[in-house]
Each structure stands twice: as structure tokens, then as C-alpha cells.
Write a protein that holds these residues in place. Sequence first.
Motif, PDB file in Angstrom:
ATOM      1  N   VAL A 140       0.861  -1.173   0.000  1.00 22.94           N
ATOM      2  CA  VAL A 140       0.000   0.000   0.000  1.00 22.94           C
ATOM      3  C   VAL A 140       0.903   1.231   0.000  1.00 22.94           C
ATOM      4  O   VAL A 140       1.704   1.424   0.921  1.00 22.94           O
ATOM      5  N   ILE A 141       0.772   2.063  -1.029  1.00 24.21           N
ATOM      6  CA  ILE A 141       1.619   3.243  -1.182  1.00 24.21           C
ATOM      7  C   ILE A 141       0.828   4.489  -0.823  1.00 24.21           C
ATOM      8  O   ILE A 141      -0.300   4.686  -1.283  1.00 24.21           O
ATOM      9  N   SER A 142       1.424   5.331   0.001  1.00 22.66           N
ATOM     10  CA  SER A 142       0.834   6.624   0.344  1.00 22.66           C
ATOM     11  C   SER A 142       1.857   7.712   0.049  1.00 22.66           C
ATOM     12  O   SER A 142       2.940   7.437  -0.457  1.00 22.66           O
ATOM     13  N   GLU A 143       1.507   8.929   0.376  1.00 26.29           N
ATOM     14  CA  GLU A 143       2.378  10.049  -0.001  1.00 26.29           C
ATOM     15  C   GLU A 143       3.735   9.988   0.675  1.00 26.29           C
ATOM     16  O   GLU A 143       4.763  10.267   0.063  1.00 26.29           O
ATOM     17  N   TYR A 144       3.759   9.629   1.971  1.00 27.85           N
ATOM     18  CA  TYR A 144       4.995   9.701   2.726  1.00 27.85           C
ATOM     19  C   TYR A 144       5.643   8.361   3.030  1.00 27.85           C
ATOM     20  O   TYR A 144       6.817   8.306   3.395  1.00 27.85           O
ATOM     21  N   ALA A 145       4.887   7.279   2.889  1.00 23.27           N
ATOM     22  CA  ALA A 145       5.429   5.973   3.266  1.00 23.27           C
ATOM     23  C   ALA A 145       4.666   4.865   2.560  1.00 23.27           C
ATOM     24  O   ALA A 145       3.629   5.092   1.939  1.00 23.27           O
ATOM     25  N   SER A 146       5.202   3.646   2.665  1.00 19.70           N
ATOM     26  CA  SER A 146       4.535   2.479   2.096  1.00 19.70           C
ATOM     27  C   SER A 146       4.458   1.381   3.140  1.00 19.70           C
ATOM     28  O   SER A 146       5.263   1.325   4.070  1.00 19.70           O
ATOM     29  N   THR A 147       3.473   0.501   2.978  1.00 22.36           N
ATOM     30  CA  THR A 147       3.272  -0.623   3.894  1.00 22.36           C
ATOM     31  C   THR A 147       3.214  -1.895   3.070  1.00 22.36           C
ATOM     32  O   THR A 147       2.460  -1.973   2.096  1.00 22.36           O
ATOM     33  N   VAL A 168      -2.977  -5.401  13.100  1.00 23.95           N
ATOM     34  CA  VAL A 168      -3.988  -6.136  13.868  1.00 23.95           C
ATOM     35  C   VAL A 168      -3.631  -7.613  13.926  1.00 23.95           C
ATOM     36  O   VAL A 168      -3.656  -8.234  14.991  1.00 23.95           O
ATOM     37  N   THR A 169      -3.300  -8.216  12.773  1.00 23.62           N
ATOM     38  CA  THR A 169      -2.845  -9.608  12.727  1.00 23.62           C
ATOM     39  C   THR A 169      -1.674  -9.702  11.762  1.00 23.62           C
ATOM     40  O   THR A 169      -1.509  -8.876  10.866  1.00 23.62           O
ATOM     41  N   GLY A 170      -0.849 -10.748  11.932  1.00 24.88           N
ATOM     42  CA  GLY A 170       0.268 -10.968  11.019  1.00 24.88           C
ATOM     43  C   GLY A 170       1.422 -10.019  11.261  1.00 24.88           C
ATOM     44  O   GLY A 170       1.644  -9.542  12.381  1.00 24.88           O
ATOM     45  N   LYS A 171       2.177  -9.731  10.198  1.00 26.94           N
ATOM     46  CA  LYS A 171       3.328  -8.835  10.251  1.00 26.94           C
ATOM     47  C   LYS A 171       3.166  -7.737   9.206  1.00 26.94           C
ATOM     48  O   LYS A 171       2.663  -7.982   8.113  1.00 26.94           O
ATOM     49  N   VAL A 172       3.614  -6.545   9.547  1.00 27.79           N
ATOM     50  CA  VAL A 172       3.506  -5.408   8.642  1.00 27.79           C
ATOM     51  C   VAL A 172       4.848  -4.690   8.593  1.00 27.79           C
ATOM     52  O   VAL A 172       5.412  -4.354   9.639  1.00 27.79           O
ATOM     53  N   LYS A 173       5.352  -4.452   7.383  1.00 28.39           N
ATOM     54  CA  LYS A 173       6.601  -3.707   7.213  1.00 28.39           C
ATOM     55  C   LYS A 173       6.281  -2.328   6.669  1.00 28.39           C
ATOM     56  O   LYS A 173       5.613  -2.191   5.639  1.00 28.39           O
ATOM     57  N   VAL A 174       6.748  -1.292   7.365  1.00 23.01           N
ATOM     58  CA  VAL A 174       6.462   0.085   6.979  1.00 23.01           C
ATOM     59  C   VAL A 174       7.771   0.780   6.629  1.00 23.01           C
ATOM     60  O   VAL A 174       8.763   0.673   7.367  1.00 23.01           O
ATOM     61  N   LYS A 175       7.768   1.500   5.516  1.00 22.67           N
ATOM     62  CA  LYS A 175       8.968   2.214   5.066  1.00 22.67           C
ATOM     63  C   LYS A 175       8.636   3.665   4.790  1.00 22.67           C
ATOM     64  O   LYS A 175       7.673   3.965   4.083  1.00 22.67           O
ATOM     65  N   SER A 176       9.439   4.580   5.348  1.00 24.82           N
ATOM     66  CA  SER A 176       9.249   6.011   5.145  1.00 24.82           C
ATOM     67  C   SER A 176      10.022   6.474   3.918  1.00 24.82           C
ATOM     68  O   SER A 176      11.214   6.170   3.777  1.00 24.82           O
ATOM     69  N   TYR A 177       9.353   7.208   3.033  1.00 24.65           N
ATOM     70  CA  TYR A 177      10.032   7.781   1.880  1.00 24.65           C
ATOM     71  C   TYR A 177      10.857   9.006   2.271  1.00 24.65           C
ATOM     72  O   TYR A 177      11.824   9.360   1.604  1.00 24.65           O
ATOM     73  N   GLY A 197      10.277  12.887   9.251  1.00 25.63           N
ATOM     74  CA  GLY A 197       9.838  11.726   8.487  1.00 25.63           C
ATOM     75  C   GLY A 197      10.308  10.404   9.057  1.00 25.63           C
ATOM     76  O   GLY A 197      10.176   9.357   8.409  1.00 25.63           O
ATOM     77  N   LYS A 198      10.829  10.408  10.288  1.00 21.57           N
ATOM     78  CA  LYS A 198      11.303   9.180  10.908  1.00 21.57           C
ATOM     79  C   LYS A 198      10.137   8.391  11.486  1.00 21.57           C
ATOM     80  O   LYS A 198       9.223   8.951  12.097  1.00 21.57           O
ATOM     81  N   LEU A 199      10.149   7.079  11.296  1.00 20.18           N
ATOM     82  CA  LEU A 199       9.089   6.213  11.808  1.00 20.18           C
ATOM     83  C   LEU A 199       9.317   5.894  13.274  1.00 20.18           C
ATOM     84  O   LEU A 199      10.445   5.615  13.703  1.00 20.18           O
TER      85      LEU A 199
END
Length: 289
Positions: A140-147, A168-177, A197-199
Motif C-alpha cells: 500500500v503506497i501513500s504520499e509519505y510511506a509504504s506498507t 492487527v494480525t500478522g506482520k507489517v513492514k512500513v517504510k518512510s520515503y 519523516g522518521k518512523l
Amino acid sequence: MSKQEKHNERMGDRDPLDLFKGASVKWDRSKEDVWASLEKQLEEKAPARIIGINRRRRIYAAAALIILLLGIPSIMRFYSRTLSTPAGEHTGVSLPDGSLISLNAESTVKYNPLWWYFKRELRLEGEAFFEVEPGSNFEVISEYASTAVVGTSFNILSRDERYEVTCVTGKVKVKSYVSDTEILLSPDQRALLGSGGKLVKEEINKTANTISWIDKQFYFTAVPLEQVFEEVERQFNIDIRLKISEGLTYTGNFSLENDPESALRIICKPFGIKFEALSERVYLVSEDE
């Protein structure tokens, strides 16, 4: 005597054309035969010309087919579908692989349905809750980061400069542009986009409150009051004009089962502020003078 002198002596004073008088040429074929022969030759050559045209047509058709085959991936890649929800509405979206999205009010998703099985990727503006089917990487891509996930459920809020991801469930990787930082979330964890912009990773006591908007319940913990009123505007499709002090924060909740005025009354009461209807869908919120 030279050859020229001998020739002149023989010719004397005679006109050279006199030599051809009485002469005749014997034609083996009539004029009609000649034309018939020419027409026959033209007819015999015509099929060769037709064959040439057909050959060019086959070449053109093959070239067109090649261009079409090369163009299909581009068509699949760039054909997109955009789904948006206006203020005051929520929408459910089913993706080609069976993954589900719940879109909050004033939110938009955009994806490529024909290319989906090659790359599960979409863009989000607003807020949405995702229930992802296991499979290839889902991004999922957004303006400032992706998941990015494989198969899990999570919530993303991406409005203006706010960006929050709740697992909520599983694993999620988030990256800041912005800062090129990356974190991995587990259930009951949230990623926030902080300064520069730091996560930032946070533990959540009540994940259910984050996604309660799906059930038309809205919970806030020390949230700036202006943001709370923005949510009221979004959910009830109304316009709120504020004349209040800055720096106020709100902890509490409201429900879409109430009407707009009931929600405003619940929020305003702790601060001793008032509201009034300026028109059917416009309200003024101000402090007592």
C-alpha cells in the motif's frame, strides 16, 4: 576513287527516297492480333501483382499482431481503477484476489485490476482497514510511506501530513520515503511518522479502538481538538467553523448512531464551549464569552 565517290557516281541525280518506292513490308500479324497479344500479356502479369499485395497484407497483419502483443502488458499495467468515498459514507472494496478493504469517509484507493495477479499494489489517500489474502507481496503506497505485507490485517491513516499504520494480525513492514527508515510491526503495534519523516513504533493497549470506525464508533486519546472536529465534519458531512483556543486535546468518543448535534454536544461539554447551527449543515463552535 574513294568509296564515297563511287557511291555518288551510282546515285547520280536520283532522290534517295526513290529507292523505297514500290517496296512493301510483309506483316505476319494484324493490328487486332497485336492488341490481343498485349492484352493477354497484361492478364498473365496481373496475378503476380495480386500476390504481391496479399504478401504485404500478411506482413502488415503480422506486424500489427506483434505490436498488439507488445502493447497488452502496457495496457494491463496502466489501466487503473479508482474508488472514493465522500464525506458521510463508508465503502467496502473487494480486490481481484479476494482481499477486502473498508474505506473510511473521504478516502480513495487506486489499483490496476488487470495487473493485480502480477503485482498486488495500490495507492491510498485517507484511511482504510485491510484484510489481505495470503499470496505474493501486498503493498500500500501513500504520499509519505509504504506498507508491505503478505497476508494480514492492518489499518492505515494517511491524511495531510499524518501517517499511522496499526497492525492487527500478522506482520507489517512500513517504510518512510522521507527518512528512508523501515520498521516491522507485530499485532498491537503502531507506526507513526514523526519529525523529519522518521518512523516511530508504539505499543497499543486497545487496537480495537483504532479500527472502531468500521463499526461507526470513534475513540480519541489526547487528540488535538481541531482533529476531532475534522473527523466529525468528515463522518457527518457537515461544515464546522471554529473559534476556540489552540492547544486543546480531547479524550473520549462519539458514534454515528447519534445525530451531528448529539456528537457536538458530547465533545463540547468537557471544555465548556458551545455550538450553534448557522444553517442546515453549517455549525459554529465557540467559547463562552
